[in-house]
Design a protein around this motif. Structure first.
Motif, PDB file in Angstrom:
ATOM      1  N   ALA A   1       0.829  -1.204   0.000  1.00  0.00           N
ATOM      2  CA  ALA A   1       0.000   0.000   0.000  1.00  0.00           C
ATOM      3  C   ALA A   1       0.868   1.262   0.000  1.00  0.00           C
ATOM      4  N   LEU A   2       1.933   1.239   0.763  1.00  0.00           N
ATOM      5  CA  LEU A   2       2.842   2.387   0.791  1.00  0.00           C
ATOM      6  C   LEU A   2       3.564   2.554  -0.538  1.00  0.00           C
ATOM      7  N   ALA A   3       3.910   1.452  -1.174  1.00  0.00           N
ATOM      8  CA  ALA A   3       4.602   1.522  -2.467  1.00  0.00           C
ATOM      9  C   ALA A   3       3.692   2.143  -3.521  1.00  0.00           C
ATOM     10  N   VAL A   4       2.420   1.804  -3.491  1.00  0.00           N
ATOM     11  CA  VAL A   4       1.474   2.386  -4.454  1.00  0.00           C
ATOM     12  C   VAL A   4       1.372   3.890  -4.241  1.00  0.00           C
TER      13      VAL A   4
ATOM     14  N   SER B   1      -3.453  10.518 -13.433  1.00  0.00           N
ATOM     15  CA  SER B   1      -4.066  11.843 -13.411  1.00  0.00           C
ATOM     16  C   SER B   1      -4.088  12.456 -14.811  1.00  0.00           C
ATOM     17  N   THR B   2      -3.014  12.267 -15.558  1.00  0.00           N
ATOM     18  CA  THR B   2      -2.935  12.775 -16.925  1.00  0.00           C
ATOM     19  C   THR B   2      -3.969  12.094 -17.815  1.00  0.00           C
ATOM     20  N   ASP B   3      -4.101  10.798 -17.675  1.00  0.00           N
ATOM     21  CA  ASP B   3      -5.090  10.067 -18.469  1.00  0.00           C
ATOM     22  C   ASP B   3      -6.505  10.559 -18.176  1.00  0.00           C
ATOM     23  N   GLN B   4      -6.781  10.821 -16.902  1.00  0.00           N
ATOM     24  CA  GLN B   4      -8.108  11.324 -16.542  1.00  0.00           C
ATOM     25  C   GLN B   4      -8.344  12.708 -17.144  1.00  0.00           C
ATOM     26  N   ALA B   5      -7.326  13.561 -17.101  1.00  0.00           N
ATOM     27  CA  ALA B   5      -7.460  14.905 -17.667  1.00  0.00           C
ATOM     28  C   ALA B   5      -7.672  14.830 -19.175  1.00  0.00           C
TER      29      ALA B   5
ATOM     30  N   VAL C   1       4.995   7.913  -7.666  1.00  0.00           N
ATOM     31  CA  VAL C   1       4.541   9.193  -8.207  1.00  0.00           C
ATOM     32  C   VAL C   1       4.327   9.102  -9.713  1.00  0.00           C
ATOM     33  N   LYS C   2       5.196   8.390 -10.397  1.00  0.00           N
ATOM     34  CA  LYS C   2       5.103   8.308 -11.862  1.00  0.00           C
ATOM     35  C   LYS C   2       3.752   7.729 -12.289  1.00  0.00           C
TER      36      LYS C   2
END
Length: 142
Positions: free
Chosen positions: A33-36, A47-51, A40-41
């Motif tokens: 969970a922490l690794a996810v 986030s870019t895909d959603q935008a 950041v990449k």
């Protein structure tokens, strides 16, 4: 672990092994969970895909509105031209000059003032520019 008669816990090796395995599993889940969260990449990509998806939807909506607006404008202009044609008098019948006849025809065809006609022309030019930009962007993306 078992409890003896005087209230102290005795160490059962099998119980300890199971407890260690359970703790390791919980720790592994926590680390994942922490690794996810730390990746950041992948979060930026998501986030870019959603935008991008939102922008595509907005572009499609704008295109649809432009098509509807263009069809409406086309029908208004066609109706105005037909109305103007039906009201044009034969040459030499009214005694007005050619400049006045042109203004009158433009007014009747557009159904409004010269200012409204200019506003409509600016709006149509803007719509045409937007469509051209969309086509160029779409062609560059492949």
């Amino acid at each position: 672990m078992t409890v003896n008669g005087n209230g102290k816990a005795e160490a059962n090796p099998e119980f300890l092994r199971r407890e260690i395995l359970r703790t390791r599993r919980e720790l592994a889940q926590t680390v994942e969970a922490l690794a996810v969260r730390a990746d950041v990449k992948s979060r930026v990509k998501e986030s870019t895909d959603q935008a991008k998806a939102r922008m595509r939807a907005q572009a499609e909506y704008a295109k649809a509105r432009m098509r509807i607006g263009a069809a409406h404008a086309r029908s208004r202009v066609t109706a105005g031209v037909e109305q103007a044609r039906s009201q044009v008098r034969p040459a030499g019948g009214s005694g007005t000059g050619p400049e006045e006849s042109r203004r009158s025809l433009a007014y009747k065809a557009g159904g409004g003032t010269d200012r409204e006609a200019r506003q409509l022309a600016v709006l149509a030019a803007g719509a045409l520019a937007a469509v051209i930009v969309l086509l160029v962007v779409r062609r560059r993306r492949g």
